[in-house]
Structure formats: structure tokens, C-alpha cells
Design a protein around this motif. Structure first.
Motif, PDB file in Angstrom:
ATOM      1  N   PRO A  38       0.804  -1.363   0.102  1.00  0.00           N
ATOM      2  CA  PRO A  38      -0.205  -0.228   0.181  1.00  0.00           C
ATOM      3  C   PRO A  38       1.057   1.650  -0.190  1.00  0.00           C
ATOM      4  N   LEU A  39       0.442   2.387  -0.953  1.00  0.00           N
ATOM      5  CA  LEU A  39       1.383   3.508  -0.449  1.00  0.00           C
ATOM      6  C   LEU A  39       0.361   4.667  -0.524  1.00  0.00           C
ATOM      7  N   GLU A  40       0.856   5.696  -0.133  1.00  0.00           N
ATOM      8  CA  GLU A  40       0.310   7.116   0.006  1.00  0.00           C
ATOM      9  C   GLU A  40       0.337   8.059  -1.273  1.00  0.00           C
ATOM     10  N   ALA A  41       0.033   8.704  -1.174  1.00  0.00           N
ATOM     11  CA  ALA A  41      -0.523   9.505  -1.937  1.00  0.00           C
ATOM     12  C   ALA A  41       0.939  10.093  -2.832  1.00  0.00           C
ATOM     13  N   ASN A  42       1.546  10.092  -1.804  1.00  0.00           N
ATOM     14  CA  ASN A  42       3.049  11.126  -1.821  1.00  0.00           C
ATOM     15  C   ASN A  42       4.395  10.187  -2.384  1.00  0.00           C
ATOM     16  N   GLU A  43       3.903   9.074  -2.179  1.00  0.00           N
ATOM     17  CA  GLU A  43       4.568   7.852  -2.183  1.00  0.00           C
ATOM     18  C   GLU A  43       5.020   7.630  -3.243  1.00  0.00           C
ATOM     19  N   LEU A  80      -4.012   3.267  -4.494  1.00  0.00           N
ATOM     20  CA  LEU A  80      -2.265   2.835  -4.621  1.00  0.00           C
ATOM     21  C   LEU A  80      -1.367   1.660  -3.878  1.00  0.00           C
ATOM     22  N   GLU A  81      -0.632   1.657  -5.356  1.00  0.00           N
ATOM     23  CA  GLU A  81      -0.071  -0.035  -4.736  1.00  0.00           C
ATOM     24  C   GLU A  81       1.589  -0.175  -5.515  1.00  0.00           C
ATOM     25  N   LYS A 117      13.751   5.342   2.305  1.00  0.00           N
ATOM     26  CA  LYS A 117      13.927   4.462   2.739  1.00  0.00           C
ATOM     27  C   LYS A 117      12.876   3.479   1.945  1.00  0.00           C
ATOM     28  N   LYS A 118      11.943   3.696   1.368  1.00  0.00           N
ATOM     29  CA  LYS A 118      10.957   2.445   0.983  1.00  0.00           C
ATOM     30  C   LYS A 118       9.162   3.283   1.980  1.00  0.00           C
ATOM     31  N   PRO A 119       8.319   2.333   1.243  1.00  0.00           N
ATOM     32  CA  PRO A 119       7.297   3.183   1.193  1.00  0.00           C
ATOM     33  C   PRO A 119       6.606   2.213   3.158  1.00  0.00           C
ATOM     34  N   VAL A 120       6.100   3.342   3.658  1.00  0.00           N
ATOM     35  CA  VAL A 120       5.719   3.382   5.236  1.00  0.00           C
ATOM     36  C   VAL A 120       5.052   2.174   5.339  1.00  0.00           C
TER      37      VAL A 120
END
Length: 193
Positions: A38-43, A80-81, A117-120
Motif C-alpha cells: 500500500p502507498l500513500e499519495a505522496n509516496e 495506490l500500490e 527508505k521505502k514505502p511506510v
């Protein structure tokens, strides 16, 4: 469950133990499952920006998949992924000489090439955060592929929240984490009487 600010937190993250044991699981959380991270929009924006720097770390098939699907995808639910490679590995997975799955983004970070570092969601694992309109739910995701991590955490007495301390601070801030530590200390005291 308990509340810290606008988060509802499962007691499992203070009661359960966990210490990632890559030698046992070989990074299975990055290759098993039916969805990307899973991703946040800014990621999603960050992934687009750093892709040219991370690209040399990636496997050829991952580069092909990213160039076909994009650096991230939007699911049918609008989430988002990270994309998957052939429905399995996250496209950002690379393998070391012991066939352990690692993250190409994190490798670029470790080499000082990127400052992310990577997606939170990956950094937080085995903690999962679900965002609702009024609050975030913070839960421990117990998955059998992590049994060795649970055993090692229990042996070394490392609660989940301590294992993911850096990621929790990254997600919620140092004050939030300090409050979590207070809750954990009170909880432990209450359960040792």
C-alpha cells in the motif's frame, strides 16, 4: 484497543513479540500475497521521482514490468500500490546471494543514492494502518510466514511496537510514540500484578 490522538491501536502491538528473521523467511512478505505494498499519495510521487535512480538496482523483469505498469498502480478500489511481477513479487524486490528478497529502494537508500527508505507500509510491517475518515486503525498483522519472527521476538523479548519504532515515529511522530510507550508500560504493569 486504546486511543492515541486520532489513532485506535490494537493491544496486540504491545502484547505480541516480533523480530524479523530474514534468514528463516527469506523476505516472504515481499513476494507472497495477492497485492503490492500500500502507498500513500505522496509516496506514488516519490516513486516516480526516484525510479531513474533505483532502476539500476532492479532486475530486468522488474524494469520491464514497471515500464509496462508504471512505478505504482491504482487498484479497482482506488487504492495506490506497488505493482507486482507476475502476480507475486513486488516489482521492487531484488535477491541477495542467499536468495533472500530485499528491497531495491532500500538498497539505493543504504547506498546514499536516495533519501527515502521505502514505502511506510513496508517499513511498518507487521503493523498495518487503515485510514478511516475520522481516525486511523493501527493493527498487528499476524501471518504464518512470520512465525520465525514471532519466535525470535519472543525469545529476545522484543514487542512489535519496539521492532517498528522507527517506522511508527516516521508515520505518527515522536510524541505519538512516546505516548505509546507510556501506554505499553502501564499495560505491562497492570498485567504483571
Amino acid at each position: 484497543m486504546f486511543q492515541i490522538g486520532k489513532t485506535i491501536v490494537s493491544e496486540d502491538i504491545i502484547e505480541k513479540d516480533f523480530l524479523c528473521n530474514l534468514s528463516a523467511c527469506k523476505g516472504a512478505c515481499c513476494v507472497d500475497g495477492d497485492a503490492g505494498a500500500p502507498l500513500e499519495a505522496n509516496e506514488a510521487t516519490i516513486l516516480e521521482t526516484i525510479y531513474p535512480i533505483v532502476k539500476p538496482y532492479l532486475r530486468k523483469e522488474s524494469v520491464d514490468a514497471i515500464e509496462a505498469q508504471g512505478t505504482h498502480i491504482v487498484t479497482t478500489d482506488g487504492e495506490l500500490e506497488t505493482p507486482l511481477l507476475d502476480g507475486a513479487d513486488c516489482v521492487y524486490v531484488i535477491y541477495d546471494d542467499k536468495n533472500t528478497a530485499l528491497c531495491a529502494i532500500e538498497e539505493a537508500y543504504n547506498q546514499g543514492e536516495v533519501d527515502w527508505k521505502k514505502p511506510v507500509s513496508c517499513h511498518l510491517y507487521p503493523v498495518r494502518v487503515k485510514q478511516y475518515s475520522e481516525f486511523s486503525a493501527v493493527n498487528y498483522d499476524n501471518w504464518e510466514i512470520c512465525d520465525a519472527a514471532c519466535e525470535l521476538g519472543k525469545e529476545l523479548q522484543v514487542p512489535v511496537y519496539k521492532f517498528v519504532k522507527e517506522a511508527l515515529i516516521r508515520k505518527f511522530g515522536a510524541d505519538w510514540y512516546a505516548e505509546l510507550e507510556q501506554v505499553a508500560a502501564k499495560h505491562k504493569l497492570k498485567h504483571t500484578k
